[in-house]
Design an enzyme around this catalytic site. Sequence first.
Site, PDB file in Angstrom:
ATOM      1  N   ARG A   1      10.908  45.119  -7.425  1.00  0.00           N
ATOM      2  CA  ARG A   1      12.145  44.587  -8.000  1.00  0.00           C
ATOM      3  C   ARG A   1      11.880  43.361  -8.875  1.00  0.00           C
ATOM      4  NH1 ARG A   1      16.939  46.530  -5.055  1.00  0.00           N
ATOM      5  NH2 ARG A   1      16.408  47.283  -2.993  1.00  0.00           N
TER       6      ARG A   1
ATOM      7  N   LYS B   1      25.873  50.509  -3.114  1.00  0.00           N
ATOM      8  CA  LYS B   1      24.620  50.634  -3.841  1.00  0.00           C
ATOM      9  C   LYS B   1      23.967  49.255  -3.971  1.00  0.00           C
ATOM     10  CE  LYS B   1      24.855  55.081  -4.715  1.00  0.00           C
ATOM     11  NZ  LYS B   1      25.915  55.429  -3.787  1.00  0.00           N
ATOM     12  N   ASP B   2      22.647  49.264  -4.104  1.00  0.00           N
ATOM     13  CA  ASP B   2      21.902  48.015  -4.196  1.00  0.00           C
ATOM     14  C   ASP B   2      22.439  47.146  -5.330  1.00  0.00           C
ATOM     15  OD1 ASP B   2      20.077  50.287  -3.200  1.00  0.00           O
ATOM     16  OD2 ASP B   2      19.086  48.484  -2.475  1.00  0.00           O
ATOM     17  N   ARG B   3      22.538  45.867  -5.052  1.00  0.00           N
ATOM     18  CA  ARG B   3      22.989  44.950  -6.091  1.00  0.00           C
ATOM     19  C   ARG B   3      21.869  44.692  -7.099  1.00  0.00           C
ATOM     20  NH1 ARG B   3      24.294  38.451  -5.616  1.00  0.00           N
ATOM     21  NH2 ARG B   3      24.691  38.154  -7.843  1.00  0.00           N
TER      22      ARG B   3
END
EC number: 5.4.99.27
Length: 324
Positions: free
Chosen positions: A23, A81-83
């Site tokens: 990330r 959902k992933d930020r």
Amino acid sequence: MSSDYSLVFPRAHGEPLGHAKFRAQPEDFYVDEDLGFTCDGAGEHVYLHIEKRGDNTEWLARNIARLAGVETRDVGYCGLKDRHAVTRQWFSVYFPKGDEPDWQALNSESVTLLAVERHRQKLRRGQHKSNRFVIVLREVQAQRDALEQRLQTVARQGVPNYFGEQRFGIDGGNLAAANRMLIEGIKVKNRHKRSLYLSSARSYLFNQVLAARIDQGCWRTPLPGDVLVDGAPTGPLWGRGRALSDDKALALEEQALAPWKPWLEPLEFTGLKQDRRALVSLPQQLSWQWLGDDLQLAFALGVGAYATAVLRELLELQTEPIML
């Protein structure tokens, strides 16, 4: 029962083969939601297909409700959902009549409206078919041959279907809050937080059972008394009602959950029902390619499965601070 909520669970395919940066930017973690059905083109619910970058699902749902002039409960979506990612997902808005707002007003530097449809039903949690991931791991330091062999093993055998660390809050904070609810009897008035803490507790218990089965080498192999789904073993999501497993499977589950017995009875009185969850998560259409020293992975997972459960079987991940 310990107050130390360890989030270190055994791996199924051996120790990580190296490490990589994870990330480094939102675009390194891309998620595309597949509903598994097409909209009717008519009905009381407006469906919005939206791409977001670095935004929280619940925050976006509130913005949609504000634009539509409806209550937040009238906005549906299949899951959080992933930020710290680029994600595409669907939202439904209960809007049976009247002039619709200009949905394009949702657009911003981080939000893009992709499509507007009509359908007869509200979206519910877990209603979608799968999520498709494209993940880039940066500056991979590992022997490529060994890593590709591990990927082939994962494609054949799958990975343990652990709940991811994000389920348990920062440093297991959701578990500490759940313990205060279940053991100390502290009331939590906020329904969302209460549900979150209880879900974290039963998810943690599931992980304990799965970890025990990995230690005993039977996480993919059915035991006598197992509850099977599509021929594969499952583990318990604790709640009210008799245990659904039996024989050796039940004995293993009872042994794994013995240290957490103080949680079991209170969980049964929260209204949650006994349920089961697959022990194995099998990535679909798993592929990979090298981009210099970076590794790009692409795969799909069923509802409720975590991409991080796949990644942890490969490499030790070094999370980078994200610039939004």
